[in-house]
Design an enzyme around this catalytic site. Structure first.
Site, short mmCIF file in Angstrom:
data_model
loop_
_atom_site.label_atom_id
_atom_site.label_comp_id
_atom_site.label_asym_id
_atom_site.label_seq_id
_atom_site.Cartn_x
_atom_site.Cartn_y
_atom_site.Cartn_z
N LEU A 1 0.84 -1.20 0.00
CA LEU A 1 0.00 0.00 0.00
C LEU A 1 0.87 1.25 0.00
CD1 LEU A 1 -2.82 1.24 0.11
CD2 LEU A 1 -2.63 1.23 2.60
N TYR A 2 1.99 1.21 0.74
CA TYR A 2 2.90 2.35 0.74
C TYR A 2 3.31 2.70 -0.69
CZ TYR A 2 7.28 4.94 1.21
OH TYR A 2 8.28 5.87 1.07
N ALA A 3 3.73 1.68 -1.46
CA ALA A 3 4.13 1.92 -2.85
C ALA A 3 2.96 2.44 -3.68
CB ALA A 3 4.67 0.63 -3.46
N THR B 1 0.48 4.29 -2.65
CA THR B 1 0.23 5.72 -2.36
C THR B 1 1.24 6.60 -3.09
OG1 THR B 1 1.60 5.75 -0.33
CG2 THR B 1 -0.75 5.19 -0.10
#
Length: 335
Positions: free
Chosen positions: A151-153, A155
């Site tokens: 999810l970090y990537a 975003t």
């Protein structure tokens, strides 16, 4: 210039703010002083320049729309370096809403500030994590990044799309920098070098994922900062030769550009640990573990474009960089 730097209590943000002040720029800083890791370390980073006459600090969250609007209206920065974000790849699985609030909604507020106050150039942090399931090395900005695996990537991939949209619709010049494994003094306590050093000095085992076979473009903080500052000074323009039939992901007909920023040399994690052991004068107890969900086995940065366009050239070897980190760590923690 007057430069707004978001995330100035963070690892890279503090270093960038200090470098801009040293060269004579005015810096407006903001940070929400999150307790994701030790806030005392964040205060210590800020203490290095908080009393500088050219620095103005604001304790606020980029997810606070009204506060960000007031900040832009009050200071009217000429350029913006947006580094504030909820960091950490694995933590995103525990609190996904925080990542979207900070990294997506917060980024929208910064884009709106740039749009309505005619900011000359927005430089923002992306990440090598956007390459996701891609295994073609070295990673190039001209490759597709359609398969993020955290999810970090996702975003950060969203940030790139949002910035391009604002460049296209409103003419906001923007440059995204995909950071590759930054390390060095004043680094984040949740990153490998910090965790390894703390454990080795305490005589505790270190967790070595993928059995130490990871390869990373470990990049020293001073090299990263030099690249960021050089990029701030190079405002992108649209490429008139850009072809929609053969779209290049790194460039655009709009004033938007993507660059990798990392070290040319990749280092295997096991070697990284060996260098750390030599600097500490101690052997590590290794707890070998498999690859973790969301981790990629290797990252390798192709920085050809950044070298050609801004003169970026990383110079600090991993041996020198780890040595400097250990010296700082011992002094800071009186270890």
């Amino acid at each position: 210039m007057k430069v707004l730097v978001t995330g100035t209590a963070g690892f890279i943000g503090a270093a960038v703010a200090l470098r801009l002040l040293e060269r004579g720029d005015q810096v407006v800083g903001l940070d929400n002083h999150s307790d994701y890791y030790d806030p005392e370390l964040k205060r210590a980073r800020l203490a290095r320049f908080a009393d500088h006459p050219g620095y103005h600090h604001h304790h606020l969250d980029v997810a606070d729309r009204a506060a960000v609007e007031r900040l832009f209206a009050e200071h009217r920065p000429q350029r913006v370096v947006h580094l504030a974000a909820q960091a950490g790849v694995r933590y995103a699985a525990e609190d996904p809403h925080l990542y979207v609030s900070s990294n997506v909604t917060g980024f929208l507020h910064v884009l709106e500030g740039c749009r309505h106050h005619r900011v000359e150039h927005l430089v923002y942090a992306s990440t090598s994590s956007v390459y996701g399931a891609n295994t073609r090395m070295p990673f190039s900005e001209h490759q597709s990044t359609e398969h993020p695996i955290t999810l970090y990537a996702a975003t950060k991939k969203a940030n790139e799309g949002m910035a391009h949209t604002y460049a296209h619709l409103f003419g906001v010049p923007a440059t995204g920098l995909r950071f590759f494994t930054v390390y060095g003094p004043w680094g984040r306590p949740d990153m490998a070098l910090f965790l390894f050093t703390k454990a080795i000095l305490a005589g505790e085992p270190i967790k070595v994922f993928n059995h130490g076979r990871h390869k990373r473009s470990f990049t020293y903080i001073d090299d990263v900062v030099e690249g960021v500052v050089r990029t701030v000074d190079r405002i992108p323009t649209g490429d008139p030769a850009w072809d929609g039939l053969h779209p290049d992901p790194a460039t655009s007909s709009a004033p938007h550009r993507i660059y990798n920023i990392g070290n040319r040399e990749t280092v295997v994690l096991s070697r990284y640990i060996e260098v750390l052991e030599r600097c500490l004068g101690r052997k590590a107890q290794l707890e070998m573990l498999p690859l973790q969900p969301g981790d990629v086995p290797d990252t390798e940065a192709d920085v050809t474009d950044l070298v050609q366009h801004v003169g970026y050239e990383p110079t600090v070897s991993v041996e020198e960089g780890v040595r400097r980190f250990v010296e700082w760590y011992r002094a800071y923690h009186q270890a």
